[in-house]
Design an enzyme around this catalytic site. Structure first.
Site, PDB file in Angstrom:
ATOM      1  NE  ARG A 143       5.053   2.346   6.185  1.00 37.41           N
ATOM      2  CZ  ARG A 143       4.812   3.472   5.519  1.00 37.41           C
ATOM      3  NH1 ARG A 143       5.502   3.779   4.436  1.00 37.41           N
ATOM      4  NH2 ARG A 143       3.857   4.282   5.920  1.00 37.41           N
TER       5      ARG A 143
ATOM      6  CB  CYS B 216      -5.832 -14.961  16.333  1.00 39.12           C
ATOM      7  SG  CYS B 216      -5.483 -13.666  15.124  1.00 39.12           S
TER       8      CYS B 216
ATOM      9  CG  ASP C   4     -10.560  -0.520  10.382  1.00 37.32           C
ATOM     10  OD1 ASP C   4     -10.322   0.690  10.213  1.00 37.32           O
ATOM     11  OD2 ASP C   4      -9.669  -1.394  10.444  1.00 37.32           O
TER      12      ASP C   4
ATOM     13  CE  LYS D 150      -1.508   1.444   9.944  1.00 31.73           C
ATOM     14  NZ  LYS D 150      -1.207   0.627   8.753  1.00 31.73           N
TER      15      LYS D 150
ATOM     16  CB  CYS E 225     -11.033  -9.318  13.664  1.00 36.57           C
ATOM     17  SG  CYS E 225      -9.697  -9.701  12.502  1.00 36.57           S
TER      18      CYS E 225
ATOM     19  CG  ASP F  62      -6.048   1.730   7.978  1.00 37.01           C
ATOM     20  OD1 ASP F  62      -5.765   2.263   6.878  1.00 37.01           O
ATOM     21  OD2 ASP F  62      -5.425   0.763   8.441  1.00 37.01           O
TER      22      ASP F  62
ATOM     23  NE  ARG G  80      -5.311  -7.473   7.510  1.00 29.28           N
ATOM     24  CZ  ARG G  80      -4.409  -7.079   8.389  1.00 29.28           C
ATOM     25  NH1 ARG G  80      -4.047  -7.850   9.374  1.00 29.28           N
ATOM     26  NH2 ARG G  80      -3.831  -5.915   8.238  1.00 29.28           N
TER      27      ARG G  80
ATOM     28  CB  CYS H  43     -10.116  -8.942  18.405  1.00 27.50           C
ATOM     29  SG  CYS H  43      -8.431  -9.187  18.996  1.00 27.50           S
TER      30      CYS H  43
ATOM     31  NE  ARG I 285      -3.444   2.601   0.385  1.00 26.37           N
ATOM     32  CZ  ARG I 285      -2.919   3.707  -0.089  1.00 26.37           C
ATOM     33  NH1 ARG I 285      -1.692   3.713  -0.556  1.00 26.37           N
ATOM     34  NH2 ARG I 285      -3.578   4.842  -0.093  1.00 26.37           N
ATOM     35  CE1 TYR I 286       0.346   4.254   4.075  1.00 29.52           C
ATOM     36  CE2 TYR I 286       0.313   1.957   4.738  1.00 29.52           C
ATOM     37  CZ  TYR I 286      -0.225   3.220   4.805  1.00 29.52           C
ATOM     38  OH  TYR I 286      -1.332   3.452   5.572  1.00 29.52           O
TER      39      TYR I 286
END
Ligand SMILES: *Cc1c(COP(=O)(O)O)cnc(C)c1O
Length: 458
Positions: free
Chosen positions: A122, A131, A299, A343, A138, A336, A140, A135, A118-119
């Site tokens: 990186r 996981c 999100d 971000k 989440c 985000d 994702r 959570c 995306r950047y």
């Protein structure tokens, strides 16, 4: 400062009181004994109707809770901030307006499966969909916890090959899922392969395992990651209750292994949307040498609607931290951007006004003062020194910086020129130069008795 004994069990709910300490401290035992259905969870906490209803629902985002983390839950308080992060309620099944499956448009930015570029410099490398616990908010959840969506050896090869062939990438961020749930040998070999790429300058891991399963951070793990420096780890703590002696020991091991630690948290209604709680959180974090890195706006993802707060709450929290506490304890508040914008930092305004030589600023107390800018500042003085450092191309991602550097006048949305041109090359008010072709339409011939209609219809 308290010293904690790494061989002692500090956090264990009465339900597991007969489990021998060696078992409790064994991360494999913890993973194998996770709670994942109504019957098991009910033995440890008193479920509400809403929680029971959600847990009985099919098609729910996966539930799994390590016994260690479940021990932090207040079994009688349905609003317990730890509980709400991992035990679903019926609210999770309620869709909200503007929710999306892939709110960050990560899939669109993936050159190969699992790699999000995306950047400019990186990449985000999704290495697993597993996981230690899940959570409820989440970002994702579209892929995480779904064992049919695994990353294979072939995927890793393709991800690594892309990084090898893309020299502009200097930073790789392992995420998922949680990279620390990978089999130790697999994570070790993945890190070794990345570490061997000459243009990679830093490796990062984003993991909640230290919080859900601190026993995973044993000395072997710390020694393993220390082979791949510079390696940074970001953990994920949302509430001060999650900071236990076990987590403190895990973080101490990582710090002593030379790993700089950061924390990313998510701002959530009823969990940590309070200046007082956030202050306590960041203070507890810096005590265990974890620097608050990002505070994320929740999100717009399915299942997370009931956790969302206003953006103004996030700004208020930063207002309550900056200046009021240690600067290094203040995270950057981030939205985000939905649709894959990446971000975006959001913070209170500290610049009150500006004139050519003055900037009027205010501090956290509301004190307003003037910074007078130098009249003889020469921004060109640096140029010879700057020339010693090679510029790095960022095709298409130069952003507002290119405007400041004078490389471009404006940034236009796609199709902007076409929409605005309306076929005429010159501004029609410059009547002396009106293009012939516009005359018949009467646009260029300005009748002073008529109100002008601007091209965009205003
Ligand atoms: C968050 C993120 C990163 C890392 O961003 P930093 O601001 O450098 O921490 C990189 N790639 C993607 C796709 C991300 O979402």
């Amino acid at each position: 400062m308290p010293e904690f004994d790494p061989n002692k069990v500090y956090t264990r709910a009465p339900y597991w009181k007969d489990v021998p300490d060696e078992k409790w401290m064994d991360w494999r035992w913890q993973l194998a004994h996770r709670l994942n259905n109504v019957d098991e969870i009910e033995k440890v906490i008193n479920l509400t109707d809403s929680e029971r209803k959600a847990l009985s629902q099919t098609g729910l985002f996966r539930v799994d809770v390590t016994p260690y983390f479940a021990s932090l839950i207040d079994s009688d308080d349905p609003n317990c901030p730890v509980r709400r992060q991992i035990i679903p309620t019926a609210a999770e099944m309620v869709p909200f307006r503007s929710e999306m499956a892939d709110s960050l448009a990560e899939d669109k930015h993936s050159p190969v499966p699992g790699l999000v570029h995306r950047y400019p410099d990186r990449v985000l490398m999704l290495v697993t969909t597993r996981c230690a616990s899940y959570c409820r908010y989440c970002t994702r959840s579209r892929i995480v916890g779904d064992s049919s969506q695994k990353f294979s050896r072939k995927d890793f090869d393709a991800q690594i090959e892309y990084i090898e062939n893309t020299p502009q990438i200097r930073d790789v961020l392992l995420s998922g899922g949680d990279p620390m749930t990978l089999a130790p040998r697999i994570l070790d070999s993945l890190l070794a392969r990345l570490h061997a790429i000459p243009h990679l300058e830093v490796i990062r891991i984003g993991a909640r395992v230290p919080v859900f399963l601190p026993m995973r951070v044993d000395q072997r793990f710390a020694d393993m990651v220390a082979k791949y420096h510079p390696l940074w780890i970001n953990i994920h703590v949302n509430h001060p209750k999650e900071i236990t002696p076990e987590l403190a020991i895990a973080c101490d091991r990582l710090s002593k292994a030379g790993v700089p630690l950061g924390n990313q948290s998510v701002l959530m209604a009823g969990i940590n949307d309070s200046v007082r709680i956030q202050r306590k959180l960041v203070h507890e974090l810096v005590k265990i040498r974890v620097r608050p890195y990002y505070l994320y706006q929740c999100d717009m993802v399915h299942g997370a609607g009931h956790f969302r707060t206003s953006v103004s709450k996030g700004i208020e929290i930063i207002e309550g931290l900056r200046g009021h506490t240690s600067g290094f304890a203040v995270p950057t508040y981030i939205i985000d951007a939905p649709g894959g914008g990446g971000k975006v930092p959001v913070q209170p305004n500290y610049v009150v006004s500006q004139s050519p030589n003055k900037v009027v600023i205010r501090n956290f107390e509301g004190f307003i003062t003037t910074y007078s800018e130098p009249e003889n500042y020469d921004p060109h003085l640096i140029e010879a020194q700057e020339a010693l450092i090679e510029p790095r191309p960022e095709p298409g991602q130069e952003g507002v910086l290119q405007l400041l550097e004078g490389k471009k006048m404006a940034i236009e949305p796609a199709g902007f020129a076409e929409t605005r041109a309306r076929g005429g090359a010159e501004h029609r008010l410059r009547s002396g130069e009106i293009k012939e072709k516009w005359q018949p339409l009467g646009v260029g011939a300005i009748d002073p008795n008529k109100t002008a209609v601007l091209p965009d219809g205003k």
